[in-house]
Design an enzyme around this catalytic site. Structure first.
Site: not given
Ligand code: CA
Length: 573
Positions: A112, A219, A297, A361-362
């Site tokens: 990451d 990220d 978007e 993880h989000d």
């Protein structure tokens, strides 16, 4: 293996494919994977001890979430030193060992990279906040305060932080200025319009590439570029106070996503093509790769994804595709998206590598967002789509969101109805104490209930388990040239609730057929079925092949070998 030597040179493969094509990527959240020293937090030696388990899933690439030195205000996404290892995760020697053992098993390791912001404890920020004059003074986004009509100090504009929806500006007493933090106030945004910042981040990339890592997951890239005039964000006309998250009160049209971000990213991707990292350029399967995190978007997701190829070499970079979270679990929107997205990629370049994920993880766990049957069908879709398939650790066990008592909440974010802890609970390895994750009295997040009866060890011996399904899918993907490198063609069937697509390469044609509906259905395919390869149901209930007709149970997903035909991208039989 000698951990002190760079582990990159391996026995060269004579494959003419890149590893990213058709990769099975396994995302590890290090805090929750395996604790090796009994402190209740997962660590790098713990991961190394589980590499054989990962390999057995058919994984060929591991993505590690951050393990860098950090005060852990955002659990490692607040980096205090980009070129180190936090003691809680181990040492640099532990990292070298993990990298070497990963390569030894013929898997890639990507790490990451968090370029948008650092920790407030990073040396760059400490120097930047100390003085308006020093060499680091312009490395972050500093602005003078404004004053309201009563003469009170107010932030420079109305931008909000992503984690809590409060002002994205924090007052600093030393500099007597505000600094911008698009995320937590302990995560100040770097100033990417400063070329010294860009130079420094490319140095970080080279540090890890020199060690032998195979690439990066980058990220939160949208926030790297914002309106330099710091114009207010526009109000969101669809915002419902008290219902929507506070962050969604605004449209974020100026605080992130300015097109300069694509120039920054292509500058980063160029590092992957520097001579030093093409040392095995005869073997393109060793090409380094980076994948960027940006949620699309809403109204124009395909335009959003394709923008990331502006100025970008698709051989070394790709945007994450988050439709696995964005789209409802229905055949029609998926059919429409897959058809349009893959046509757009094909038109741009044959070198484009797509990527799919249904968990990270989000986001709430896949098996909590969908029913068990649907989550199994999603696994089949994930592992038969083109490009890179990302499995979030624990999803291969059908892990659900954990229940976090208020006194054990860890996540600083209040978004998404109470933070991201539920999807970050420890891996369920066995029926032992703490599910075999740790010998500690208390683990950093509580272990999910029910692990005594369902865990990696118990699922290994159950052919109807999630783990067995994922292992079969991983093996199939690795052995199938069509699934890894084949073309993609979406078919419209009479039944709108059934999705059908064919992956084809040479003489191998594999159809994935998914019944999204809750009733059994018999479909007429535009090609003949040769044999059933896999079903989400047990062997006894497996769909029976009958020439072009295929019977599907409710929510069933099947993979079958089909006869090449003009309809599915092959020569007519
Ligand atoms: Ca530990």
């Amino acid at each position: 293996m000698d951990p002190s030597s760079p582990s990159r040179p391996r026995a060269p493969h004579l494959s003419h494919y890149r590893w990213s094509e058709g990769a099975v990527v396994y995302q590890i959240y290090p805090r929750s994977f395996q604790d090796s020293n009994g402190d209740g937090v997962g660590d790098l030696p713990g991961i190394t001890s589980r590499l054989d388990y990962i390999k057995a899933l058919g994984v060929n690439t591991i993505w590690l979430s951050p393990f860098y030195p950090s005060p852990m205000a955002d659990f490692g996404y607040d980096v205090a030193d980009y070129c180190g290892v936090d003691p809680i995760f181990g040492t640099m020697a532990d990292f070298d060992e993990l990298l070497s053992e990963t390569h030894h098993r013929d898997m890639q390791l990507i790490i990451d990279l968090v370029p948008n912001h650092t920790s407030d404890e990073h040396a760059w920020f400490k120097a930047s906040r100390a003085s308006r004059e020093g060499p680091y003074s312009d490395w972050y986004v500093w602005r003078d305060a404004k004053q309201d009509e009563n003469g009170n100090r107010v932030p420079p504009n109305n931008w909000l932080d992503v984690l809590n929806g409060e002002s994205a500006w924090e007052w600093d007493e030393t500099r007597q200025q505000y600094y911008l933090h698009s995320f937590h106030k302990r995560q100040p945004d770097l100033n990417w319009s400063n070329h010294k910042v860009r130079h420094a981040m490319k140095k970080v990339m080279r540090f890890w590439l020199d060690k032998g890592v195979d690439g990066f997951r980058v990220d939160a890239v949208y926030w790297m570029s914002k309106d330099p005039l710091l114009t207010d964000d526009d109000p969101n006309p669809d915002y419902q106070p008290g219902v929507s998250e506070p962050y969604h009160a605004l449209l974020h049209n100026n605080s992130c996503g300015w097109p300069v971000v694509y120039a920054y990213l292509s500058e980063m991707a160029d590092v992957l093509k520097e001579e030093a990292y093409l040392d095995h350029h005869r073997f393109i399967d060793r090409q380094r790769f980076m994948i960027t995190e940006a949620y699309p978007e809403h109204n124009h997701p395909i335009v959003s994804y394709m923008m990331f190829y502006v100025g970008m070499d698709p051989r070394v970079a790709a945007p994450f595709n988050f439709e696995g979270f964005e789209l409802p679990w229905q055949a029609q929107p998926w059919r429409r998206f897959l058809r349009r997205f893959h046509r757009a990629l094909e038109q741009f370049s044959a070198a484009c590598v797509s990527s799919y994920a249904f968990g990270n993880h989000d986001k709430p766990r896949l098996a909590s967002r969908l029913s068990r049957e649907q989550a199994r069908a999603a696994a089949v879709m994930l592992m038969t789509l083109p490009g890179m398939s990302f499995i979030y650790n624990g999803d291969e066990l059908g892990m659900k969101n954990g229940v976090i008592p208020p006194e054990q909440v860890q996540d600083p974010s209040t978004q998404n109805g109470g933070g991201r802890d539920p999807e970050r609970t420890p891996m369920l390895w066995s029926a032992e104490r703490n599910a075999g994750f740790s010998t500690a009295e208390q683990t950093w997040l509580p272990v999910n209930v029910g692990y005594e009866t369902s865990n990696a060890l118990s699922q290994e011996h159950d052919p109807a388990s999630f783990l067995s399904l994922y292992r079969s899918l991983g093996t199939l993907r690795n052995e199938s040239v069509a699934l890894r490198h084949g073309s993609m063609r979406v078919h419209k069937l009479e039944q709108p609730e059934v999705l059908c697509y064919v992956r084809a390469k040479d003489r191998e044609h594999l159809a994935t057929v998914i019944n999204f509906g809750d009733t059994a259905v018999t479909v007429e395919l535009p090609f003949a079925v040769r044999r059933s390869v896999l079903s989400t149901l047990t062997q006894e209930q497996m769909a029976t092949a009958d020439e072009k007709r295929l019977k599907l149970e409710p929510f069933e997903a099947v993979i079958c070998a089909v006869a090449p035909s003009e309809q599915n991208g092959g020569p007519a039989a």
